[in-house]
Design a protein around this motif. Sequence first.
Motif, short mmCIF file in Angstrom:
data_model
loop_
_atom_site.label_atom_id
_atom_site.label_comp_id
_atom_site.label_asym_id
_atom_site.label_seq_id
_atom_site.Cartn_x
_atom_site.Cartn_y
_atom_site.Cartn_z
N GLU A 83 0.96 -1.17 -0.08
CA GLU A 83 0.13 -0.07 0.04
C GLU A 83 0.97 1.34 0.06
N GLY A 84 0.30 2.50 -0.35
CA GLY A 84 1.06 3.71 -0.46
C GLY A 84 1.12 4.63 0.63
N THR A 85 0.18 4.51 1.57
CA THR A 85 0.24 5.77 2.77
C THR A 85 1.44 5.63 3.52
N PHE A 113 1.57 -4.81 -4.32
CA PHE A 113 1.60 -6.04 -4.28
C PHE A 113 1.26 -6.72 -3.05
N ARG A 114 0.19 -7.65 -3.30
CA ARG A 114 -0.28 -8.27 -2.08
C ARG A 114 -0.70 -9.90 -2.55
N TYR A 115 -0.04 -10.85 -1.86
CA TYR A 115 -0.50 -12.09 -2.10
C TYR A 115 -1.82 -12.43 -1.74
N GLU A 116 -2.62 -12.32 -2.44
CA GLU A 116 -4.14 -12.46 -2.18
C GLU A 116 -4.64 -13.61 -3.10
N ARG A 117 -5.96 -14.08 -2.79
CA ARG A 117 -6.44 -15.13 -3.74
C ARG A 117 -7.11 -14.38 -4.77
N ALA A 120 -11.64 -11.82 -10.21
CA ALA A 120 -11.74 -10.50 -10.97
C ALA A 120 -11.73 -9.53 -9.98
N GLY A 121 -10.94 -8.44 -10.29
CA GLY A 121 -10.72 -7.15 -9.37
C GLY A 121 -9.88 -7.42 -8.15
N ARG A 122 -9.31 -8.65 -8.01
CA ARG A 122 -8.33 -8.75 -6.98
C ARG A 122 -6.98 -9.60 -7.53
N TYR A 123 -6.05 -8.81 -7.47
CA TYR A 123 -4.77 -9.17 -8.04
C TYR A 123 -3.63 -9.25 -6.98
N ARG A 124 -2.46 -9.74 -7.57
CA ARG A 124 -1.44 -9.99 -6.66
C ARG A 124 -0.37 -8.65 -6.76
N GLY A 130 -3.54 7.28 -5.79
CA GLY A 130 -3.95 7.68 -4.38
C GLY A 130 -3.49 9.03 -4.07
N ILE A 131 -4.15 9.68 -2.90
CA ILE A 131 -3.53 10.97 -2.51
C ILE A 131 -3.36 10.78 -0.82
N GLU A 132 -2.37 11.71 -0.67
CA GLU A 132 -2.15 11.91 0.93
C GLU A 132 -2.15 13.32 1.18
N ALA A 133 -2.91 13.83 2.16
CA ALA A 133 -2.90 15.34 2.70
C ALA A 133 -2.52 15.33 3.96
N GLY A 286 -10.50 5.25 1.86
CA GLY A 286 -9.40 5.82 2.65
C GLY A 286 -9.96 6.17 3.93
N GLY A 287 -9.07 7.27 4.35
CA GLY A 287 -9.48 7.74 5.64
C GLY A 287 -8.31 8.74 6.46
N ARG A 288 -8.53 8.93 7.71
CA ARG A 288 -7.73 9.67 8.32
C ARG A 288 -6.76 8.64 9.12
N MET A 304 -4.60 12.42 5.99
CA MET A 304 -5.97 12.14 5.65
C MET A 304 -5.73 11.65 4.02
N GLY A 305 -6.29 10.53 3.52
CA GLY A 305 -6.17 10.12 2.13
C GLY A 305 -6.91 9.06 1.61
N TRP A 306 -6.68 8.55 0.44
CA TRP A 306 -7.49 7.35 -0.20
C TRP A 306 -6.66 7.01 -1.42
N ALA A 307 -7.15 5.64 -1.63
CA ALA A 307 -6.49 4.98 -2.94
C ALA A 307 -7.75 4.34 -3.50
N GLU A 311 -7.26 -1.11 -11.88
CA GLU A 311 -8.21 -2.07 -12.69
C GLU A 311 -9.74 -2.19 -12.51
N ARG A 312 -9.88 -1.85 -11.14
CA ARG A 312 -11.34 -1.84 -10.94
C ARG A 312 -11.92 -0.58 -11.48
N MET A 313 -11.35 0.73 -11.22
CA MET A 313 -11.95 1.65 -11.97
C MET A 313 -12.27 1.65 -13.38
P1 HAM Z 1 -7.08 -0.36 0.57
O1 HAM Z 1 -8.45 -0.44 0.87
O2 HAM Z 1 -6.36 -1.51 0.93
O3 HAM Z 1 -6.39 0.90 1.11
O4 HAM Z 1 -7.11 -0.03 -1.14
C1 HAM Z 1 -7.58 0.68 -2.11
C2 HAM Z 1 -7.96 0.40 -3.20
O5 HAM Z 1 -7.03 -0.37 -3.94
C3 HAM Z 1 -9.34 -0.71 -3.00
O6 HAM Z 1 -10.54 -0.17 -2.81
C4 HAM Z 1 -9.14 -1.56 -4.30
O7 HAM Z 1 -9.62 -0.66 -5.66
C5 HAM Z 1 -7.69 -1.53 -4.62
N1 HAM Z 1 -7.15 -2.81 -4.40
C6 HAM Z 1 -6.62 -3.18 -3.00
N2 HAM Z 1 -6.13 -4.32 -3.12
C7 HAM Z 1 -6.30 -4.89 -4.43
C8 HAM Z 1 -6.01 -6.08 -5.12
N3 HAM Z 1 -5.55 -6.93 -4.51
N4 HAM Z 1 -6.36 -6.09 -6.45
C9 HAM Z 1 -6.86 -5.13 -7.02
N5 HAM Z 1 -7.37 -3.99 -6.49
C10 HAM Z 1 -6.89 -3.92 -5.19
C11 HAM Z 1 -5.24 1.39 0.87
O8 HAM Z 1 -4.40 0.91 0.15
C12 HAM Z 1 -4.69 2.84 1.57
N6 HAM Z 1 -3.39 3.10 1.57
C13 HAM Z 1 -5.68 3.76 0.99
C14 HAM Z 1 -5.54 5.26 1.67
C15 HAM Z 1 -4.65 6.18 1.46
N7 HAM Z 1 -5.68 5.45 2.92
C16 HAM Z 1 -5.32 6.61 3.28
N8 HAM Z 1 -4.76 7.01 2.48
#
Ligand code: HAM
Length: 413
Positions: A83-85, A113-117, A120-124, A130-133, A286-288, A304-307, A311-313
């Motif tokens: 993740e990027g935060t 990168f995440r070792y998930e199962r 569709a819409g969930r990848y490794r 993303g943004i961070e303020a 995301g969130g605070r 505060m931020g989000w990601a 691929e899903r968008m």
């Molecule tokens: P997250 O909820 O883990 O948050 O991921 C944000 C978005 O990334 C998810 O809603 C989804 O669209 C996409 N995503 C996550 N995992 C996968 C995956 N395995 N395959 C495809 N898409 C995926 C964060 O990562 C936080 N860093 C967000 C944030 C930023 N919070 C504060 N600042």
Amino acid sequence: MSQRIQAPRGTNDVLPKVAAKWAQLEATAAKILARAGYGRIETPMFEATHLFSRTVGEATDVVQKEMYTFQDNGGDSLTLRPEGTAPVVRSYLEHGMHKEPQPVKLWYLSHFFRYERPQAGRYRQFAQVGIEAIGSEDPAVDAECILLLGELLDALGARDTKLVLATLGQPASRAAYREELQAYLRAHEGELSREVVDRIDLNPLRAFDAKHESTQRVMAGAPRLIDRLPQDDLDHFEEVKALLDAADMPYEIDTTLVRGLDYYTRTLFEYQSGALEAAQNTLGGGGRYDNLAEQIGGPHIPGMGWAAGVERMIMASTLPPPADLPVDLYIAYEPGHKAPAFRLASDARRAGHGTRLELAGRSLKGQLKQASRSGARYVAIFGDEGVQLRDREGGEDKLVAPDTVMHHIRGQL
Ligand code: HAM
């Protein structure tokens, strides 16, 4: 024959048609975020493993099961960023960005990168915008961030989206609430589904999502976190909501919303899309994270931020396929005229014309078929008599000298 090697499970090849959508998405995000004062940041693809275990949380699925962690040749434990935060806050601290006007606003489009199962819409390997303020706890930061993701999703034509909002308060209120909820669930064990009972210790909040009827009856009377938060957290949340109202941004409150990362405090949100399957219907969220900087050895700096998943968008959007760059000139040649044809192709491209040259040894007839398939306005055919120049939008073919072709087409395009 040895076995053919395929891409690792859970990864995607982004082929040109979809890559063109990525480019559009990137340009759209860049424009929207620049208007709000965000500067782009790119942090390394791997970081010290501790950066994530301390912030994302030792007990989370991400840290327990999903990290690509390895030891490099120097013996350091490194992890491909899940993740990027945490990396962006690490960078903020490392580069003394607290000296700049606060909040510092940063955005990224990067791979994670995440070792998930995989499904569709969930990848490794996946990408996020993303943004961070970082550096202000003003509720206006929360509301502005939330609106910016809404604006991006609208600009991409994301279908059937809704904003879901919650507040978490601080870790201490959360821990006390969790104990209260666990005690409540245990007191009603007889009326709960097996599944919910099995999860009382691990994930009591899941009970709120149960489909089981008598569990739902019990949960209707269960204590809610929002009723246990101190006044300053509630006031903060009220102001975030008031600002979203002021901007005419509709939202749904879900007091049981949970996200898989431990660093959140106060505001929590996500945008869901009805165009995606329920298990992966979160486009972004995301969130605070007001304690994150301290968790990695810095001072108290709120953020505060989000990601949102690229691929899903793209899956949930109605981005029109981008128009191809038009082909201005197709260069065909008879045997023995390859070098001058090649030279013209190079000159024409440098002059800014979309240009194609025969590259696969086709017969002249085959080349002309390719020329018409390419939609080129002009076709130049190199032969013994010179260059036959054809304007496919009308007029007679002209026989011209090779070094005058550019001159002939320049005035017309
Ligand atoms: P997250 O909820 O883990 O948050 O991921 C944000 C978005 O990334 C998810 O809603 C989804 O669209 C996409 N995503 C996550 N995992 C996968 C995956 N395995 N395959 C495809 N898409 C995926 C964060 O990562 C936080 N860093 C967000 C944030 C930023 N919070 C504060 N600042």
